[in-house]
Write a protein that holds these residues in place. Structure first.
Motif, PDB file in Angstrom:
ATOM      1  N   GLY A  65       0.868  -1.172   0.000  1.00  0.00           N
ATOM      2  CA  GLY A  65       0.000   0.000   0.000  1.00  0.00           C
ATOM      3  C   GLY A  65       0.898   1.213   0.000  1.00  0.00           C
ATOM      4  N   MET A  66       0.590   2.214  -0.825  1.00  0.00           N
ATOM      5  CA  MET A  66       1.441   3.393  -0.930  1.00  0.00           C
ATOM      6  C   MET A  66       0.619   4.674  -0.973  1.00  0.00           C
ATOM      7  SD  MET A  66       4.568   2.328  -3.500  1.00  0.00           S
ATOM      8  CE  MET A  66       5.432   3.866  -3.061  1.00  0.00           C
ATOM      9  N   MET A  67       1.291   5.778  -0.747  1.00  0.00           N
ATOM     10  CA  MET A  67       0.656   7.085  -0.887  1.00  0.00           C
ATOM     11  C   MET A  67       0.747   7.529  -2.348  1.00  0.00           C
ATOM     12  SD  MET A  67      -0.418   7.716   2.159  1.00  0.00           S
ATOM     13  CE  MET A  67      -0.605   5.938   2.369  1.00  0.00           C
ATOM     14  N   GLN A  68      -0.281   8.193  -2.828  1.00  0.00           N
ATOM     15  CA  GLN A  68      -0.348   8.550  -4.241  1.00  0.00           C
ATOM     16  C   GLN A  68       0.677   9.608  -4.645  1.00  0.00           C
ATOM     17  OE1 GLN A  68      -4.389   9.791  -4.807  1.00  0.00           O
ATOM     18  NE2 GLN A  68      -4.273  11.477  -3.339  1.00  0.00           N
ATOM     19  N   ASP A  69       1.245  10.340  -3.642  1.00  0.00           N
ATOM     20  CA  ASP A  69       2.243  11.354  -3.978  1.00  0.00           C
ATOM     21  C   ASP A  69       3.666  10.796  -3.996  1.00  0.00           C
ATOM     22  OD1 ASP A  69       2.309  10.926  -1.260  1.00  0.00           O
ATOM     23  OD2 ASP A  69       2.548  13.033  -0.716  1.00  0.00           O
ATOM     24  N   LYS A  70       3.811   9.487  -3.844  1.00  0.00           N
ATOM     25  CA  LYS A  70       5.124   8.855  -3.891  1.00  0.00           C
ATOM     26  C   LYS A  70       5.423   8.341  -5.299  1.00  0.00           C
ATOM     27  CE  LYS A  70       6.137   9.495   0.398  1.00  0.00           C
ATOM     28  NZ  LYS A  70       7.244  10.390   0.785  1.00  0.00           N
ATOM     29  N   ASP A  71       6.693   8.038  -5.546  1.00  0.00           N
ATOM     30  CA  ASP A  71       7.115   7.498  -6.835  1.00  0.00           C
ATOM     31  C   ASP A  71       6.810   6.004  -6.843  1.00  0.00           C
ATOM     32  OD1 ASP A  71       8.301   6.705  -9.177  1.00  0.00           O
ATOM     33  OD2 ASP A  71      10.292   7.506  -8.707  1.00  0.00           O
ATOM     34  N   ILE A  72       5.551   5.671  -7.102  1.00  0.00           N
ATOM     35  CA  ILE A  72       5.095   4.283  -7.008  1.00  0.00           C
ATOM     36  C   ILE A  72       5.828   3.409  -8.024  1.00  0.00           C
ATOM     37  CG2 ILE A  72       3.093   2.764  -7.232  1.00  0.00           C
ATOM     38  CD1 ILE A  72       1.363   5.181  -6.351  1.00  0.00           C
ATOM     39  N   GLU A  73       5.905   3.866  -9.245  1.00  0.00           N
ATOM     40  CA  GLU A  73       6.593   3.096 -10.282  1.00  0.00           C
ATOM     41  C   GLU A  73       8.060   2.885  -9.922  1.00  0.00           C
ATOM     42  OE1 GLU A  73       7.233   3.190 -15.148  1.00  0.00           O
ATOM     43  OE2 GLU A  73       6.091   4.751 -14.123  1.00  0.00           O
ATOM     44  N   GLY A  74       8.693   3.923  -9.382  1.00  0.00           N
ATOM     45  CA  GLY A  74      10.096   3.825  -9.004  1.00  0.00           C
ATOM     46  C   GLY A  74      10.326   2.801  -7.909  1.00  0.00           C
ATOM     47  N   VAL A  75       9.388   2.685  -6.959  1.00  0.00           N
ATOM     48  CA  VAL A  75       9.506   1.698  -5.888  1.00  0.00           C
ATOM     49  C   VAL A  75       9.289   0.290  -6.425  1.00  0.00           C
ATOM     50  CG1 VAL A  75       8.407   0.835  -3.780  1.00  0.00           C
ATOM     51  CG2 VAL A  75       8.889   3.283  -4.025  1.00  0.00           C
ATOM     52  N   ILE A  76       8.225   0.112  -7.192  1.00  0.00           N
ATOM     53  CA  ILE A  76       7.867  -1.223  -7.665  1.00  0.00           C
ATOM     54  C   ILE A  76       8.932  -1.802  -8.588  1.00  0.00           C
ATOM     55  CG2 ILE A  76       6.217  -2.470  -9.143  1.00  0.00           C
ATOM     56  CD1 ILE A  76       4.003  -0.782  -7.854  1.00  0.00           C
ATOM     57  N   LYS A  77       9.560  -0.960  -9.406  1.00  0.00           N
ATOM     58  CA  LYS A  77      10.528  -1.491 -10.376  1.00  0.00           C
ATOM     59  C   LYS A  77      11.722  -2.164  -9.703  1.00  0.00           C
ATOM     60  CE  LYS A  77      13.693   2.382 -11.202  1.00  0.00           C
ATOM     61  NZ  LYS A  77      14.226   3.331 -12.197  1.00  0.00           N
ATOM     62  N   PHE A  78      12.055  -1.736  -8.483  1.00  0.00           N
ATOM     63  CA  PHE A  78      13.214  -2.322  -7.806  1.00  0.00           C
ATOM     64  C   PHE A  78      12.926  -3.711  -7.250  1.00  0.00           C
ATOM     65  CE2 PHE A  78      15.056   2.005  -7.586  1.00  0.00           C
ATOM     66  CZ  PHE A  78      16.325   1.698  -8.024  1.00  0.00           C
ATOM     67  N   VAL A  79      11.672  -4.019  -6.994  1.00  0.00           N
ATOM     68  CA  VAL A  79      11.360  -5.292  -6.333  1.00  0.00           C
ATOM     69  C   VAL A  79      10.432  -6.189  -7.145  1.00  0.00           C
ATOM     70  CG1 VAL A  79      11.737  -4.398  -4.008  1.00  0.00           C
ATOM     71  CG2 VAL A  79       9.479  -4.177  -5.050  1.00  0.00           C
ATOM     72  N   ALA A  80       9.947  -5.700  -8.270  1.00  0.00           N
ATOM     73  CA  ALA A  80       8.924  -6.439  -9.025  1.00  0.00           C
ATOM     74  C   ALA A  80       9.346  -7.855  -9.371  1.00  0.00           C
ATOM     75  CB  ALA A  80       8.556  -5.665 -10.295  1.00  0.00           C
ATOM     76  N   ASP A  81      10.593  -8.027  -9.792  1.00  0.00           N
ATOM     77  CA  ASP A  81      11.024  -9.369 -10.215  1.00  0.00           C
ATOM     78  C   ASP A  81      11.358 -10.275  -9.041  1.00  0.00           C
ATOM     79  OD1 ASP A  81      13.307  -8.110  -9.418  1.00  0.00           O
ATOM     80  OD2 ASP A  81      14.514  -8.696 -11.132  1.00  0.00           O
ATOM     81  N   ARG A  82      11.181  -9.796  -7.833  1.00  0.00           N
ATOM     82  CA  ARG A  82      11.407 -10.633  -6.641  1.00  0.00           C
ATOM     83  C   ARG A  82      10.094 -11.080  -6.011  1.00  0.00           C
ATOM     84  NH1 ARG A  82      15.609 -10.474  -8.807  1.00  0.00           N
ATOM     85  NH2 ARG A  82      17.690 -10.204  -7.880  1.00  0.00           N
ATOM     86  N   ILE A  83       8.978 -10.679  -6.599  1.00  0.00           N
ATOM     87  CA  ILE A  83       7.671 -10.951  -6.002  1.00  0.00           C
ATOM     88  C   ILE A  83       6.808 -11.754  -6.972  1.00  0.00           C
ATOM     89  CG2 ILE A  83       5.534  -9.858  -5.172  1.00  0.00           C
ATOM     90  CD1 ILE A  83       7.397  -7.517  -4.233  1.00  0.00           C
ATOM     91  N   ASP A  84       6.172 -12.802  -6.436  1.00  0.00           N
ATOM     92  CA  ASP A  84       5.331 -13.688  -7.253  1.00  0.00           C
ATOM     93  C   ASP A  84       3.851 -13.344  -7.154  1.00  0.00           C
ATOM     94  OD1 ASP A  84       7.568 -15.591  -7.954  1.00  0.00           O
ATOM     95  OD2 ASP A  84       7.569 -15.817  -5.766  1.00  0.00           O
ATOM     96  N   VAL A  85       3.408 -12.975  -5.968  1.00  0.00           N
ATOM     97  CA  VAL A  85       1.982 -12.708  -5.744  1.00  0.00           C
ATOM     98  C   VAL A  85       1.845 -11.368  -5.020  1.00  0.00           C
ATOM     99  CG1 VAL A  85      -0.188 -13.585  -4.821  1.00  0.00           C
ATOM    100  CG2 VAL A  85       1.617 -15.194  -5.483  1.00  0.00           C
ATOM    101  N   TRP A  86       1.011 -10.494  -5.581  1.00  0.00           N
ATOM    102  CA  TRP A  86       0.805  -9.163  -5.004  1.00  0.00           C
ATOM    103  C   TRP A  86      -0.577  -9.064  -4.380  1.00  0.00           C
ATOM    104  CZ3 TRP A  86       4.502  -5.136  -5.519  1.00  0.00           C
ATOM    105  CH2 TRP A  86       5.584  -5.429  -6.364  1.00  0.00           C
ATOM    106  N   HIS A  87      -0.616  -8.536  -3.160  1.00  0.00           N
ATOM    107  CA  HIS A  87      -1.869  -8.279  -2.455  1.00  0.00           C
ATOM    108  C   HIS A  87      -1.919  -6.769  -2.208  1.00  0.00           C
ATOM    109  CE1 HIS A  87      -2.280 -12.649  -1.673  1.00  0.00           C
ATOM    110  NE2 HIS A  87      -0.963 -12.597  -1.550  1.00  0.00           N
ATOM    111  N   LEU A  88      -2.761  -6.081  -2.952  1.00  0.00           N
ATOM    112  CA  LEU A  88      -2.735  -4.617  -2.985  1.00  0.00           C
ATOM    113  C   LEU A  88      -3.936  -4.020  -2.259  1.00  0.00           C
ATOM    114  CD1 LEU A  88      -1.831  -4.302  -6.785  1.00  0.00           C
ATOM    115  CD2 LEU A  88      -0.255  -4.431  -4.826  1.00  0.00           C
ATOM    116  N   ALA A  89      -3.666  -2.954  -1.500  1.00  0.00           N
ATOM    117  CA  ALA A  89      -4.745  -2.285  -0.767  1.00  0.00           C
ATOM    118  C   ALA A  89      -4.326  -0.858  -0.448  1.00  0.00           C
ATOM    119  CB  ALA A  89      -5.062  -3.047   0.520  1.00  0.00           C
ATOM    120  N   ALA A  90      -5.294  -0.049  -0.084  1.00  0.00           N
ATOM    121  CA  ALA A  90      -5.028   1.340   0.288  1.00  0.00           C
ATOM    122  C   ALA A  90      -5.113   1.488   1.800  1.00  0.00           C
ATOM    123  CB  ALA A  90      -6.025   2.272  -0.381  1.00  0.00           C
ATOM    124  N   PRO A  91      -4.070   2.015   2.445  1.00  0.00           N
ATOM    125  CA  PRO A  91      -4.186   2.336   3.872  1.00  0.00           C
ATOM    126  C   PRO A  91      -5.315   3.338   4.096  1.00  0.00           C
ATOM    127  CG  PRO A  91      -1.893   2.432   3.143  1.00  0.00           C
ATOM    128  CD  PRO A  91      -2.742   2.305   1.905  1.00  0.00           C
TER     129      PRO A  91
END
Length: 430
Positions: free
Chosen positions: A339-365
């Motif tokens: 879960g992330m804040m919309q004013d953060k660099d979401i794409e920048g965060v995900i790109k560093f770990v995307a290939d290390r994760i098999d299943v994503w569980h996404l939600a908004a705080p």
């Protein structure tokens, strides 16, 4: 709002925090004029040593190390950090223990009694309250973590004995600039003329060096002026300073992650910088490094499946998070609760770990600033089209689904925001 405090009517901490959240029209209001005026009215000028810690990431870990070591050395340590995970009191601690509600309320009341028509932000109010509380409790040293930037952060109204910039990454671009060079200038604003000014970023922008020189600070850079060397096949390390000082056979910090070595070297460097005012023994340093605790910084929880909590919420932190993940043992499947804040660099965060994760569980705080999980899903699938992605209407449900879907040998990562981690901690009853 002016009649919030009524004679004879005591407001509890929750009521005060609700009041402060709505007191100032701008949540983040850079500038020191207003808060300095209130500081002067309250005579908040510490006479004990003050250590100020700024940086994009790593500030809290450095403050935690300093606090533990200095406490073991017998000093009464006031530590101010932000944000908190579960309780506001975490921000204002004495020897690592959060102060009581009534103590914080007393400091809030003292501020309210003198501020008059000066409007203060939530963070400014809290910063003044922390130092007011530390002075009231006669601490021997204050360890103050900068909230955002440095130059115009409320913490910077207090004169440091020594100050540090831990790391310089891209974050809070709307306030600090969109380049490391611009951000470095803001963070170097915590330095002072003639005072120790340390930096643990291995590649500090030239602007940080230039700013320190313009200020007249005693700049010390990791890898040049001080640093660390691993020993005993990575089981111990040596802290060194160019002046010839060495501290041998130091233990690996209890905080996980290789990046904590630089944080530990910086903490020891700061202690060396203030040793005349606050002498500590080598034994204090060793024990402090072994006993330090700082929740949700690559915190691996006991039990199976393995659960890792990390507040990584910007690309720099995500890169460090990935490196720490790669040093873990083998896990067949990796689940992520994100879960992330919309004013953060979401794409920048995900790109560093995307290939290390098999299943994503996404939600908004539970915050208006939280990014919609559909947005997160689109970014994840754009980078890893074959990933399994699920969306939930709460972080608690996302975490429950990850636990249900993971086998004992798998791992579950919880990251993306302090708020995401906090909601999982609450769900776990921590």
């Amino acid at each position: 709002m002016a009649d919030f405090v009524v004679a004879g009517e005591q407001k509890d901490l929750a009521q005060w925090l609700s009041y402060l959240e709505n007191l100032h029209p701008i949540a983040i209001d850079m500038g020191l004029g207003r808060v300095k005026t209130v500081q002067e009215r309250m005579a908040l000028f510490p006479t004990c040593p003050v250590i100020t810690v700024a940086g994009t990431n790593g500030k809290g870990s450095v403050c935690a190390m300093l606090t533990r070591i200095l406490s073991l050395a017998g000093y009464k340590v006031g530590t101010y950090t932000s944000p908190h995970l579960l309780h506001y009191n975490e921000r204002i601690a004495i020897n690592g223990s959060p102060v009581a509600d009534d103590a914080i309320v007393a400091s809030f009341e003292a501020i309210e009694a003198v501020r008059g028509d000066i409007s203060l932000s939530y963070f400014e109010f809290g910063t003044l309250a922390a130092v007011h509380q530390f002075m009231a409790q006669h601490v021997d040293v204050m360890v103050l973590e900068v909230g955002l930037g440095g130059r115009l952060d409320a913490v910077n109204i207090f004169e440091p004995t020594a100050s540090a910039v831990v790391t310089i990454g891209i974050d809070h671009q709307a306030y600090l600039g969109d380049t490391r060079e611009a951000i470095a200038v803001e963070k170097a604003g915590v330095y002072r003329a003639g005072k120790p000014a340390l930096c643990a970023d291995p590649r500090p922008p030239q602007t940080l060096i230039d700013t320190a020189q313009q200020i007249g600070a005693n700049l010390q850079l990791i890898g040049q002026d001080f640093g660390f060397e691993m020993q005993a096949e990575g089981q111990q390390w040596v802290w060194w300073h160019k002046a010839g000082v060495r501290k041998n056979a130091l233990p690996i910090p209890a905080l996980r992650g290789k990046y904590q070595m630089a944080n530990a070297a910086l903490a020891v460097g700061l202690l060396e910088a203030v040793k005349e005012q606050l002498p500590v023994t080598l034994g204090d340093i060793k024990r402090g490094l072994l006993e330090v605790e700082w929740p949700a910084r690559f915190q691996v929880l006991p039990g199976r499946p393995v659960v890792v909590l990390d507040v990584a919420h910007n690309p720099h932190a995500a890169a460090v998070f990935r490196a720490s993940l790669d040093n873990m043992g083998f896990h067949p499947v990796t689940h992520a609760v994100l879960g992330m804040m919309q004013d953060k660099d979401i794409e920048g965060v995900i790109k560093f770990v995307a290939d290390r994760i098999d299943v994503w569980h996404l939600a908004a705080p539970k915050l208006p600033r939280a990014a919609n999980p559909t947005v997160l899903s689109e970014i994840v699938l754009a980078q890893t089209p074959r990933a399994k992605v699920f969306q939930y209407d709460s972080v608690e449900k996302a975490y429950a689904a990850a636990c249900e879907g993971a086998n004992e040998a798998d791992r579950i990562l919880v990251f993306g925001s302090f708020f995401t981690v906090a909601e999982v901690m609450q769900a776990r009853g921590q």
